[in-house]
Write a protein that holds these residues in place. Structure first.
Motif, short mmCIF file in Angstrom:
data_model
loop_
_atom_site.label_atom_id
_atom_site.label_comp_id
_atom_site.label_asym_id
_atom_site.label_seq_id
_atom_site.Cartn_x
_atom_site.Cartn_y
_atom_site.Cartn_z
N TYR A 142 0.83 -1.19 0.00
CA TYR A 142 0.00 0.00 0.00
C TYR A 142 0.88 1.25 0.00
O TYR A 142 2.02 1.22 0.45
CB TYR A 142 -0.90 0.04 1.23
CG TYR A 142 -1.96 -1.04 1.25
CD1 TYR A 142 -2.77 -1.28 0.14
CD2 TYR A 142 -2.15 -1.82 2.37
CE1 TYR A 142 -3.74 -2.27 0.16
CE2 TYR A 142 -3.12 -2.80 2.39
CZ TYR A 142 -3.91 -3.02 1.29
OH TYR A 142 -4.87 -3.99 1.31
N LEU B 88 -0.39 8.74 0.08
CA LEU B 88 -1.85 8.79 0.26
C LEU B 88 -2.34 10.24 0.31
O LEU B 88 -3.36 10.57 -0.29
CB LEU B 88 -2.26 8.05 1.54
CG LEU B 88 -2.15 6.53 1.52
CD1 LEU B 88 -2.42 5.96 2.90
CD2 LEU B 88 -3.09 5.94 0.49
N TYR C 38 -5.01 11.66 -2.41
CA TYR C 38 -6.35 12.01 -1.95
C TYR C 38 -6.58 13.52 -1.86
O TYR C 38 -7.72 13.97 -1.89
CB TYR C 38 -6.69 11.27 -0.66
CG TYR C 38 -6.92 9.82 -0.98
CD1 TYR C 38 -8.09 9.42 -1.60
CD2 TYR C 38 -5.93 8.88 -0.78
CE1 TYR C 38 -8.28 8.10 -1.98
CE2 TYR C 38 -6.11 7.56 -1.14
CZ TYR C 38 -7.30 7.18 -1.74
OH TYR C 38 -7.49 5.89 -2.13
N VAL D 121 -6.44 10.86 6.11
CA VAL D 121 -5.43 9.80 6.09
C VAL D 121 -5.04 9.40 7.51
O VAL D 121 -4.86 8.21 7.80
CB VAL D 121 -4.20 10.23 5.25
CG1 VAL D 121 -3.07 9.23 5.38
CG2 VAL D 121 -4.59 10.41 3.79
N TYR E 175 -7.81 7.20 8.90
CA TYR E 175 -7.71 5.90 8.23
C TYR E 175 -6.59 5.06 8.85
O TYR E 175 -6.78 3.88 9.18
CB TYR E 175 -7.49 6.12 6.73
CG TYR E 175 -6.91 4.94 6.00
CD1 TYR E 175 -7.70 3.84 5.69
CD2 TYR E 175 -5.58 4.94 5.61
CE1 TYR E 175 -7.16 2.76 5.01
CE2 TYR E 175 -5.04 3.87 4.93
CZ TYR E 175 -5.83 2.78 4.63
OH TYR E 175 -5.29 1.72 3.96
N GLU E 176 -5.41 5.65 9.02
CA GLU E 176 -4.28 4.90 9.57
C GLU E 176 -4.50 4.52 11.02
O GLU E 176 -4.12 3.44 11.46
CB GLU E 176 -2.99 5.69 9.37
CG GLU E 176 -2.57 5.71 7.92
CD GLU E 176 -1.28 6.46 7.65
OE1 GLU E 176 -0.85 7.26 8.51
OE2 GLU E 176 -0.70 6.23 6.58
N THR F 77 -8.54 -0.66 3.56
CA THR F 77 -7.57 -0.46 2.48
C THR F 77 -7.75 0.95 1.91
O THR F 77 -8.73 1.63 2.21
CB THR F 77 -7.80 -1.48 1.35
OG1 THR F 77 -9.07 -1.22 0.75
CG2 THR F 77 -7.75 -2.91 1.87
N PRO F 78 -6.82 1.38 1.06
CA PRO F 78 -7.00 2.68 0.41
C PRO F 78 -8.30 2.78 -0.39
O PRO F 78 -8.80 3.87 -0.64
CB PRO F 78 -5.77 2.79 -0.50
CG PRO F 78 -4.73 2.01 0.22
CD PRO F 78 -5.48 0.84 0.81
N ARG F 79 -8.87 1.66 -0.75
CA ARG F 79 -10.16 1.68 -1.43
C ARG F 79 -11.22 2.35 -0.54
O ARG F 79 -12.10 3.04 -1.04
CB ARG F 79 -10.60 0.26 -1.77
CG ARG F 79 -11.93 0.21 -2.48
CD ARG F 79 -12.32 -1.20 -2.83
NE ARG F 79 -11.40 -1.70 -3.83
CZ ARG F 79 -11.29 -2.97 -4.16
NH1 ARG F 79 -12.00 -3.88 -3.55
NH2 ARG F 79 -10.44 -3.34 -5.10
N LEU G 204 -10.61 4.79 1.54
CA LEU G 204 -10.37 6.24 1.40
C LEU G 204 -10.99 6.77 0.11
O LEU G 204 -11.55 7.87 0.09
CB LEU G 204 -8.87 6.53 1.39
CG LEU G 204 -8.16 6.59 2.73
CD1 LEU G 204 -6.66 6.71 2.52
CD2 LEU G 204 -8.67 7.74 3.56
N THR G 205 -10.90 6.00 -0.94
CA THR G 205 -11.49 6.41 -2.21
C THR G 205 -13.01 6.50 -2.09
O THR G 205 -13.62 7.49 -2.53
CB THR G 205 -11.11 5.41 -3.33
OG1 THR G 205 -9.69 5.33 -3.40
CG2 THR G 205 -11.67 5.84 -4.67
#
Length: 157
Positions: free
Chosen positions: A27, A33, A37, A72, A75-76, A93-95, A97-98
Motif C-alpha cells: 500500500y 496517500l 487524496y 489519512v 484511516y491509519e 484499504t486505500p479503497r 479512502l477512495t
C-alpha cells in the motif's frame, strides 16, 4: 504478501512459483496517500459545490490538504485500532479512502456543512462495519478526537 490463510488466498506450489515471476506491491505510504487524496478531494469539492459553489473557506489548497491529512490520519489510526485478527472484515484499504472521498459527491456542499458530511461518510464506511458497541465507541472516540484536535469541531454522533 498476505498469508495464504487470508480469505480468498491460496498457497502457491513451489513448482508453480519456480516458473513464474512473482511481484508484490505494498500500500502507498502516508505522504503518497496524502498526495493522491488531496487531488481527489479537490476535484470532489469542485464538483459538489453546486451552482452557488462551495463555501470559500474550502477552496484554499491549505484547507483541502489539512482535510486530506486528517482523513489519512483517521484511516491509519483505524487500521491500527481494528485488525483482521479481531474480525476478518476489519480489512481497511486505500479503497475505503477512495469511497470516503467520492461518497461526498452525493451531497450539495454549498448548502451542507462539509465536516458534517465528511464525518457522516466516515461513519457509513467504517463504523457500520464494526462489531459491537465497544468497537463503535472506540471508533467514535478516534473520529471525535481528530475533529476536535485538528478542526476545533465538536462531532455529534
Amino acid at each position: 504478501m498476505n498469508p495464504a490463510t487470508t480469505v480468498g488466498r491460496h498457497a502457491l506450489s513451489t513448482r508453480f512459483t519456480s516458473i513464474v515471476n512473482v511481484a508484490y506491491m505494498d500500500y502507498a505510504d502516508h505522504e503518497q496517500l496524502k498526495t493522491v487524496y488531496s487531488c481527489f478531494l479537490e476535484g470532489v469539492l469542485r464538483l459538489s459545490g453546486g451552482h452557488q459553489g462551495i463555501n470559500s473557506q474550502w477552496r484554499s489548497t491549505s484547507r483541502i490538504q489539512k482535510l486530506t491529512t486528517t482523513m489519512v490520519d483517521v484511516y491509519e489510526k483505524l487500521r491500527t485500532q481494528f485488525s483482521v485478527d479481531d474480525h476478518r472484515h476489519y480489512l481497511f484499504t486505500p479503497r475505503d479512502l477512495t469511497q470516503w472521498t467520492f461518497g461526498m459527491i452525493r451531497y450539495d456542499l454549498a448548502t451542507q456543512e462539509l465536516l458534517e458530511v465528511w464525518s457522516y461518510e466516515a461513519q457509513r464506511l467504517f463504523r457500520d462495519r464494526l462489531v459491537g458497541p465497544d468497537s463503535v465507541r472506540r471508533f467514535e472516540r478516534v473520529l471525535s478526537s481528530f475533529l476536535r484536535q485538528q478542526w476545533k469541531y465538536e462531532h455529534s454522533s
